[in-house]
Design a protein around this motif. Structure first.
Motif, PDB file in Angstrom:
ATOM      1  N   ARG A 143       0.478  -1.209  -0.212  1.00  0.00           N
ATOM      2  CA  ARG A 143      -0.150   0.535   0.371  1.00  0.00           C
ATOM      3  C   ARG A 143       0.479   1.394  -0.090  1.00  0.00           C
ATOM      4  N   LEU A 144       1.962   0.772   0.503  1.00  0.00           N
ATOM      5  CA  LEU A 144       2.716   2.211   0.560  1.00  0.00           C
ATOM      6  C   LEU A 144       3.546   2.857  -0.634  1.00  0.00           C
ATOM      7  N   LEU A 145       3.637   2.063  -1.045  1.00  0.00           N
ATOM      8  CA  LEU A 145       4.626   1.590  -2.132  1.00  0.00           C
ATOM      9  C   LEU A 145       3.060   2.293  -3.893  1.00  0.00           C
ATOM     10  N   VAL A 146       2.258   1.786  -3.491  1.00  0.00           N
ATOM     11  CA  VAL A 146       1.410   2.676  -4.297  1.00  0.00           C
ATOM     12  C   VAL A 146       0.532   3.259  -3.713  1.00  0.00           C
ATOM     13  N   THR A 147       0.868   4.386  -2.962  1.00  0.00           N
ATOM     14  CA  THR A 147       0.685   5.615  -3.270  1.00  0.00           C
ATOM     15  C   THR A 147       2.094   6.205  -3.290  1.00  0.00           C
ATOM     16  N   LYS A 148       2.729   5.749  -2.974  1.00  0.00           N
ATOM     17  CA  LYS A 148       3.962   6.588  -3.601  1.00  0.00           C
ATOM     18  C   LYS A 148       4.451   7.157  -5.250  1.00  0.00           C
ATOM     19  N   MET A 149       4.150   5.505  -6.098  1.00  0.00           N
ATOM     20  CA  MET A 149       3.881   5.984  -7.351  1.00  0.00           C
ATOM     21  C   MET A 149       2.623   6.650  -7.835  1.00  0.00           C
ATOM     22  N   GLN A 157       1.682  11.995 -10.081  1.00  0.00           N
ATOM     23  CA  GLN A 157       0.536  13.095  -9.957  1.00  0.00           C
ATOM     24  C   GLN A 157       1.065  14.656 -10.133  1.00  0.00           C
ATOM     25  N   LEU A 158       2.201  14.587  -9.587  1.00  0.00           N
ATOM     26  CA  LEU A 158       3.258  15.299  -9.292  1.00  0.00           C
ATOM     27  C   LEU A 158       4.395  15.979  -9.936  1.00  0.00           C
ATOM     28  N   MET A 159       3.994  14.588 -11.395  1.00  0.00           N
ATOM     29  CA  MET A 159       4.971  14.322 -12.315  1.00  0.00           C
ATOM     30  C   MET A 159       6.824  14.548 -12.097  1.00  0.00           C
ATOM     31  N   ALA A 160       6.813  13.702 -10.865  1.00  0.00           N
ATOM     32  CA  ALA A 160       8.421  13.519 -10.887  1.00  0.00           C
ATOM     33  C   ALA A 160       8.527  12.448 -11.142  1.00  0.00           C
ATOM     34  N   GLN A 161       9.698  12.110 -12.141  1.00  0.00           N
ATOM     35  CA  GLN A 161      10.341  11.114 -12.935  1.00  0.00           C
ATOM     36  C   GLN A 161      11.044  10.674 -12.188  1.00  0.00           C
ATOM     37  N   GLU A 162      11.703  11.374 -11.214  1.00  0.00           N
ATOM     38  CA  GLU A 162      13.236  10.314 -10.749  1.00  0.00           C
ATOM     39  C   GLU A 162      12.677   9.304  -9.800  1.00  0.00           C
ATOM     40  N   LYS A 163      11.090   9.828  -8.858  1.00  0.00           N
ATOM     41  CA  LYS A 163      10.671   9.298  -7.516  1.00  0.00           C
ATOM     42  C   LYS A 163       9.718   8.069  -8.322  1.00  0.00           C
ATOM     43  N   GLU A 164       8.616   8.634  -9.833  1.00  0.00           N
ATOM     44  CA  GLU A 164       8.802   7.817 -10.389  1.00  0.00           C
ATOM     45  C   GLU A 164       9.128   6.001 -10.813  1.00  0.00           C
ATOM     46  N   ARG A 165      10.026   6.819 -11.230  1.00  0.00           N
ATOM     47  CA  ARG A 165      11.549   5.312 -11.011  1.00  0.00           C
ATOM     48  C   ARG A 165      12.174   4.690  -9.621  1.00  0.00           C
ATOM     49  N   GLU A 166      12.358   5.613  -8.886  1.00  0.00           N
ATOM     50  CA  GLU A 166      12.133   5.456  -8.330  1.00  0.00           C
ATOM     51  C   GLU A 166      11.537   4.510  -7.010  1.00  0.00           C
ATOM     52  N   ALA A 167      10.203   4.479  -7.696  1.00  0.00           N
ATOM     53  CA  ALA A 167       8.940   3.603  -6.517  1.00  0.00           C
ATOM     54  C   ALA A 167       8.599   2.207  -7.940  1.00  0.00           C
ATOM     55  N   ALA A 168       8.634   2.502  -9.372  1.00  0.00           N
ATOM     56  CA  ALA A 168       8.473   1.417 -10.333  1.00  0.00           C
ATOM     57  C   ALA A 168       9.685   0.172  -9.964  1.00  0.00           C
ATOM     58  N   ASN A 184      -4.881  -1.842  -8.527  1.00  0.00           N
ATOM     59  CA  ASN A 184      -4.520  -0.219  -8.189  1.00  0.00           C
ATOM     60  C   ASN A 184      -4.210   0.154  -9.435  1.00  0.00           C
ATOM     61  N   GLY A 185      -3.676  -0.284 -10.256  1.00  0.00           N
ATOM     62  CA  GLY A 185      -3.968   0.080 -12.129  1.00  0.00           C
ATOM     63  C   GLY A 185      -2.379   0.609 -12.154  1.00  0.00           C
ATOM     64  N   LEU A 186      -1.362  -0.195 -11.208  1.00  0.00           N
ATOM     65  CA  LEU A 186       0.052  -0.075 -11.690  1.00  0.00           C
ATOM     66  C   LEU A 186       0.128  -1.431 -12.473  1.00  0.00           C
ATOM     67  N   GLY A 187      -0.824  -2.046 -13.053  1.00  0.00           N
ATOM     68  CA  GLY A 187      -0.220  -3.350 -13.823  1.00  0.00           C
ATOM     69  C   GLY A 187       1.118  -3.102 -14.460  1.00  0.00           C
ATOM     70  N   ALA A 188       1.134  -1.659 -15.169  1.00  0.00           N
ATOM     71  CA  ALA A 188       2.892  -1.888 -16.230  1.00  0.00           C
ATOM     72  C   ALA A 188       4.112  -1.656 -15.293  1.00  0.00           C
ATOM     73  N   TYR A 189       3.971  -1.618 -14.038  1.00  0.00           N
ATOM     74  CA  TYR A 189       5.712  -2.258 -13.456  1.00  0.00           C
ATOM     75  C   TYR A 189       5.352  -3.093 -12.385  1.00  0.00           C
ATOM     76  N   VAL A 190       4.508  -4.245 -13.115  1.00  0.00           N
ATOM     77  CA  VAL A 190       4.983  -5.547 -12.296  1.00  0.00           C
ATOM     78  C   VAL A 190       5.993  -6.662 -12.879  1.00  0.00           C
ATOM     79  N   SER A 191       6.524  -6.983 -12.099  1.00  0.00           N
ATOM     80  CA  SER A 191       8.100  -7.841 -12.254  1.00  0.00           C
ATOM     81  C   SER A 191       7.350  -8.495 -13.602  1.00  0.00           C
ATOM     82  N   GLY A 192       8.084  -9.245 -14.451  1.00  0.00           N
ATOM     83  CA  GLY A 192       7.556 -10.180 -15.467  1.00  0.00           C
ATOM     84  C   GLY A 192       8.819 -11.459 -15.725  1.00  0.00           C
ATOM     85  N   ASN A 193       8.989 -11.807 -14.325  1.00  0.00           N
ATOM     86  CA  ASN A 193      10.315 -12.419 -14.221  1.00  0.00           C
ATOM     87  C   ASN A 193      11.040 -12.498 -12.295  1.00  0.00           C
TER      88      ASN A 193
END
Length: 264
Positions: A209-215, A220-231, A255-264
């Motif tokens: 849940r903390l990771l979902v909130t972080k991402m 929302q803030l378009m903070a690319q570095e934070k987004e990469r970190e959360a990803a 939670n709408g973040l399937g694009a970041y899920v690991s495939g391996n």
């Protein structure tokens, strides 16, 4: 459960002279009568075979996805039972698969000895394979095979979070009657909703849940570095080596973040 990639090449120990002899002996018995479980030399338990399965499954039970030591509280399961088959008393067991690399899974002792046991239900007993060198696909087995490319557990199993108690239940995907039935039988046979598993999956919730909130905040803030970190963190938390990776991946997808899920 998650998909497991089984190496094509079996450990050389499964082609040892002792295994060849064991196969010959069991085949001779099967030609006369039903082989008994105690008549199979336990050569599938060879330490190198066990370690190869353990590594293949990222050090986890192939059924419940709990992490397990290679030797402690663990078993080697025959996906198709080698001798007795529950509710199929006239079947001689899948004796010819006793030392078959493709029929072996590393699992926790609880999954194997308390739940899976000799269960292997099929849609129709008339289609159950009873002879060596017969294609198995026509059986229409109910139990999901995590090593079968057509049986990706993530297409069969979903999850329900009971918020008040922080318990996570495995439920069947309702995509089709066949998928739903197979999922329900797999959940039941493997005891995937036993109390300790509900609680252990629930312990992942705070971190996820903390990771979902972080991402969501980073996006929302378009903070690319934070987004990469959360990803990167989401990919780590959903990697195959994590306990309960199937649930973890489903949680982020919900939670709408399937694009970041690991495939391996």
């Amino acid at each position: 459960m998650i998909r497991i990639d089984r190496p094509a090449n079996a450990p050389i120990e499964l082609a040892s002279p002792a295994v060849v002899e064991a196969k010959t002996t069991i085949r001779a018995i099967a030609a006369k009568r039903k082989p008994l479980s105690k008549e199979f030399p336990t050569l599938w338990g060879n330490k190198e075979v066990r370690r190869a399965l353990w590594a293949m499954q990222r050090k986890k039970c192939g059924y419940c996805e709990r992490r397990r030591d290679v030797n402690r509280e663990s078993d080697i399961d025959h996906f198709r039972p080698k001798a007795e088959v529950t509710l199929a008393p006239t079947h001689d067991g899948y004796w010819w698969l006793a030392y078959d690399w493709n029929n072996l899974l590393f699992c926790c002792r609880y999954c194997n000895q308390r739940y899976k046991l000799n269960h292997f239900p099929v849609e129709s007993e008339a289609n159950r394979v009873g002879k060596e060198n017969t294609p198995l696909a026509g059986e229409r087995a109910y139990l999901i095979d995590p090593c079968d490319a057509a049986d990706d557990p993530e297409n069969f199993l979903a999850y329900h979070v009971k918020e008040t108690a922080k318990l996570v239940y495995v439920v069947a995907c309702p995509d089709s009657p066949w998928i739903k039935t197979r999922a329900e039988k797999t959940i039941e046979i493997l005891g995937l909703n036993r109390t300790e598993l509900l609680e252990e999956r629930g312990k992942c919730l705070t971190t996820l849940r903390l990771l979902v909130t972080k991402m969501h905040a980073a996006r929302q803030l378009m903070a690319q570095e934070k987004e990469r970190e959360a990803a990167d963190e989401i990919r780590w938390e959903t990697s195959s080596s994590q306990a309960f990776a199937g649930f973890r991946r489903a949680f982020f997808r919900m939670n709408g973040l399937g694009a970041y899920v690991s495939g391996n």
